[in-house]
Motif scaffolding. Structure first.
Motif, PDB file in Angstrom:
ATOM      1  N   ILE A 141     -14.253  -5.875   1.167  1.00  0.00           N
ATOM      2  CA  ILE A 141     -13.324  -6.881   1.685  1.00  0.00           C
ATOM      3  C   ILE A 141     -14.038  -8.201   1.930  1.00  0.00           C
ATOM      4  N   VAL A 142     -15.215  -8.141   2.537  1.00  0.00           N
ATOM      5  CA  VAL A 142     -15.983  -9.359   2.803  1.00  0.00           C
ATOM      6  C   VAL A 142     -16.275 -10.094   1.502  1.00  0.00           C
ATOM      7  N   GLU A 143     -16.680  -9.357   0.484  1.00  0.00           N
ATOM      8  CA  GLU A 143     -16.980  -9.972  -0.814  1.00  0.00           C
ATOM      9  C   GLU A 143     -15.726 -10.549  -1.462  1.00  0.00           C
ATOM     10  N   ALA A 144     -14.618  -9.786  -1.385  1.00  0.00           N
ATOM     11  CA  ALA A 144     -13.365 -10.244  -1.980  1.00  0.00           C
ATOM     12  C   ALA A 144     -12.852 -11.497  -1.279  1.00  0.00           C
ATOM     13  N   ARG A 145     -12.911 -11.521   0.053  1.00  0.00           N
ATOM     14  CA  ARG A 145     -12.447 -12.706   0.799  1.00  0.00           C
ATOM     15  C   ARG A 145     -13.225 -13.946   0.393  1.00  0.00           C
ATOM     16  N   LYS A 146     -14.538 -13.807   0.296  1.00  0.00           N
ATOM     17  CA  LYS A 146     -15.378 -14.948  -0.057  1.00  0.00           C
ATOM     18  C   LYS A 146     -15.036 -15.473  -1.450  1.00  0.00           C
ATOM     19  N   ALA A 147     -14.917 -14.548  -2.412  1.00  0.00           N
ATOM     20  CA  ALA A 147     -14.624 -14.948  -3.793  1.00  0.00           C
ATOM     21  C   ALA A 147     -13.244 -15.580  -3.907  1.00  0.00           C
ATOM     22  N   LEU A 148     -12.253 -15.007  -3.227  1.00  0.00           N
ATOM     23  CA  LEU A 148     -10.893 -15.522  -3.311  1.00  0.00           C
ATOM     24  C   LEU A 148     -10.770 -16.885  -2.635  1.00  0.00           C
TER      25      LEU A 148
ATOM     26  N   HIS B 199       0.816  -1.218   0.000  1.00  0.00           N
ATOM     27  CA  HIS B 199       0.000   0.000   0.000  1.00  0.00           C
ATOM     28  C   HIS B 199       0.850   1.268   0.000  1.00  0.00           C
ATOM     29  N   ALA B 200       2.183   1.094   0.121  1.00  0.00           N
ATOM     30  CA  ALA B 200       3.110   2.241   0.162  1.00  0.00           C
ATOM     31  C   ALA B 200       2.712   3.233   1.251  1.00  0.00           C
ATOM     32  N   ILE B 201       2.594   2.720   2.483  1.00  0.00           N
ATOM     33  CA  ILE B 201       2.214   3.545   3.626  1.00  0.00           C
ATOM     34  C   ILE B 201       3.150   3.247   4.796  1.00  0.00           C
TER      35      ILE B 201
ATOM     36  N   GLN C 270      -1.944 -11.279  -5.522  1.00  0.00           N
ATOM     37  CA  GLN C 270      -2.139 -10.280  -4.479  1.00  0.00           C
ATOM     38  C   GLN C 270      -3.397  -9.451  -4.731  1.00  0.00           C
ATOM     39  N   ALA C 271      -4.182  -9.228  -3.660  1.00  0.00           N
ATOM     40  CA  ALA C 271      -5.404  -8.430  -3.733  1.00  0.00           C
ATOM     41  C   ALA C 271      -5.367  -7.383  -2.626  1.00  0.00           C
ATOM     42  N   LEU C 272      -5.713  -6.144  -2.953  1.00  0.00           N
ATOM     43  CA  LEU C 272      -5.646  -5.039  -2.007  1.00  0.00           C
ATOM     44  C   LEU C 272      -6.960  -4.271  -2.005  1.00  0.00           C
ATOM     45  N   VAL C 273      -7.341  -3.782  -0.813  1.00  0.00           N
ATOM     46  CA  VAL C 273      -8.488  -2.877  -0.665  1.00  0.00           C
ATOM     47  C   VAL C 273      -8.094  -1.817   0.344  1.00  0.00           C
ATOM     48  N   HIS C 274      -8.433  -0.552   0.035  1.00  0.00           N
ATOM     49  CA  HIS C 274      -8.124   0.550   0.949  1.00  0.00           C
ATOM     50  C   HIS C 274      -9.270   1.546   0.915  1.00  0.00           C
ATOM     51  N   GLY C 275      -9.579   2.102   2.081  1.00  0.00           N
ATOM     52  CA  GLY C 275     -10.586   3.150   2.138  1.00  0.00           C
ATOM     53  C   GLY C 275     -11.177   3.288   3.520  1.00  0.00           C
ATOM     54  N   PRO C 276     -12.146   4.213   3.677  1.00  0.00           N
ATOM     55  CA  PRO C 276     -12.869   4.307   4.949  1.00  0.00           C
ATOM     56  C   PRO C 276     -13.519   2.961   5.257  1.00  0.00           C
TER      57      PRO C 276
ATOM     58  N   GLY D 135     -14.657   7.180  11.525  1.00  0.00           N
ATOM     59  CA  GLY D 135     -13.299   7.678  11.706  1.00  0.00           C
ATOM     60  C   GLY D 135     -12.199   6.662  11.506  1.00  0.00           C
ATOM     61  N   ILE D 136     -12.521   5.457  10.988  1.00  0.00           N
ATOM     62  CA  ILE D 136     -11.524   4.396  10.800  1.00  0.00           C
ATOM     63  C   ILE D 136     -11.231   4.209   9.317  1.00  0.00           C
ATOM     64  N   GLU D 137      -9.956   4.151   8.982  1.00  0.00           N
ATOM     65  CA  GLU D 137      -9.502   3.850   7.632  1.00  0.00           C
ATOM     66  C   GLU D 137      -8.817   2.491   7.651  1.00  0.00           C
ATOM     67  N   ILE D 138      -8.985   1.695   6.606  1.00  0.00           N
ATOM     68  CA  ILE D 138      -8.431   0.345   6.581  1.00  0.00           C
ATOM     69  C   ILE D 138      -7.610   0.109   5.323  1.00  0.00           C
ATOM     70  N   TRP D 139      -6.499  -0.615   5.485  1.00  0.00           N
ATOM     71  CA  TRP D 139      -5.666  -1.077   4.371  1.00  0.00           C
ATOM     72  C   TRP D 139      -5.599  -2.598   4.496  1.00  0.00           C
ATOM     73  N   TRP D 140      -6.194  -3.310   3.573  1.00  0.00           N
ATOM     74  CA  TRP D 140      -6.309  -4.775   3.635  1.00  0.00           C
ATOM     75  C   TRP D 140      -5.542  -5.395   2.474  1.00  0.00           C
ATOM     76  N   GLY D 141      -4.957  -6.572   2.727  1.00  0.00           N
ATOM     77  CA  GLY D 141      -4.260  -7.265   1.660  1.00  0.00           C
ATOM     78  C   GLY D 141      -4.315  -8.769   1.848  1.00  0.00           C
ATOM     79  N   ALA D 142      -4.455  -9.491   0.739  1.00  0.00           N
ATOM     80  CA  ALA D 142      -4.451 -10.954   0.748  1.00  0.00           C
ATOM     81  C   ALA D 142      -3.413 -11.457  -0.234  1.00  0.00           C
ATOM     82  N   TYR D 143      -2.840 -12.628   0.047  1.00  0.00           N
ATOM     83  CA  TYR D 143      -1.799 -13.231  -0.801  1.00  0.00           C
ATOM     84  C   TYR D 143      -0.682 -12.213  -1.083  1.00  0.00           C
ATOM     85  N   LEU D 144      -0.274 -11.520  -0.041  1.00  0.00           N
ATOM     86  CA  LEU D 144       0.685 -10.426  -0.203  1.00  0.00           C
ATOM     87  C   LEU D 144       1.997 -10.929  -0.785  1.00  0.00           C
ATOM     88  N   GLY D 145       2.491 -10.226  -1.782  1.00  0.00           N
ATOM     89  CA  GLY D 145       3.742 -10.581  -2.421  1.00  0.00           C
ATOM     90  C   GLY D 145       3.627 -11.651  -3.478  1.00  0.00           C
TER      91      GLY D 145
END
Length: 254
Positions: free
Chosen positions: A226-233, A150-152, A212-218, A198-208
């Protein structure tokens, strides 16, 4: 005497291995690779690929079936029994393949120091009377891979970071006095139990990995994605490894 090297291999990308890890693998007499069942067959394939890519010596590679943890009953008791079973599996292979001692290597996802039980299991061998000398070769953690993807930065300026599990987040909520929280081992999207304001999230699966799948946002907007992506993956690959970082605007309280 068994000289045991616990080698951090990051997320399974051969490019993530350190030079020290590659040397240790080639200096080993034996590398044990655990099989975790058909649903996670590509996990063993990743380890096989690493061995094929870096081994230039006569190191023997032996696979074994990893015992399955009982998901019912008390968590800590079940994990303790599981670790006992894994220690027994290691001991059996050591007796068979290194009866006169030697150097054994185990390839550990991430880094052996962070939410991995290899060090605890090796202590069970020592407690059982085995002469064993343990060396840890650190690897890239999922946290490093996540923040890099996520370059953070991991932390807010001059602020601490809490590292916890999905189970703890679900049981106790947002950790007190923390504005940055890393969550690992979350099989049930525990972020859904939080007030997302007030919460921001940076999520990642199969990192590297190539997948690799990434989701970022409020959190309010990102959580359903993320819930949908986890289920599909998970349905596509049969398994999933993921982690996430959340940052909270402390003006919203704890």
């Amino acid at each position: 005497m068994i000289e045991l090297d616990l080698i951090g291999i990051g997320t399974g990308n051969p490019d993530h291995l350190t030079g020290q890890a590659i040397r240790a693998m080639n200096e080993a007499d034996l590398i044990l690779l655990p099989r975790k069942g058909d649903a996670k067959s590509d996990l063993i394939d990743l380890r096989r690929g690493i061995c094929a890519n870096v081994l230039t010596s006569s190191t023997r590679v032996v696979e074994f079936d990893l015992p399955v943890r009982d998901a019912a009953g008390d968590y800590h008791e079940a994990v303790g029994e599981w670790h006992d079973a894994i220690a027994a599996a290691w001991k059996t292979r050591i007796a068979l393949h290194l009866p006169d001692g030697g150097r054994l290597a185990l390839l550990v996802w991430g880094d052996p120091s962070l939410y991995d039980s290899s060090l605890r299991i090796s202590e069970k061998l020592r407690a059982g009377g085995m002469a064993i000398d343990v060396r840890v070769l650190p690897g890239i953690t999922s946290i490093q891979a996540l923040t890099a993807a996520h370059a953070i930065p991991l932390n807010a300026l001059a602020e601490p970071v809490i590292i916890t599990t999905g189970r703890k987040l679900r049981e106790h909520g947002w950790p007190q006095d923390a504005d940055s929280v890393v969550v690992m081992l979350d099989g049930g999207c525990a972020f859904d139990t939080l007030d997302p304001q007030g919460i921001e999230i940076w999520w990642g699966a199969y990192l590297g990995m190539a997948r690799q799948a990434l989701v970022h946002g409020p959190l309010a907007k990102a959580a359903p994605r993320i819930v949908e992506a986890r289920k599909a993956l998970r349905e596509r690959h049969g398994w999933i490894m993921d982690s996430y970082l959340m940052r909270r605007d402390m003006r919203h309280g704890t």
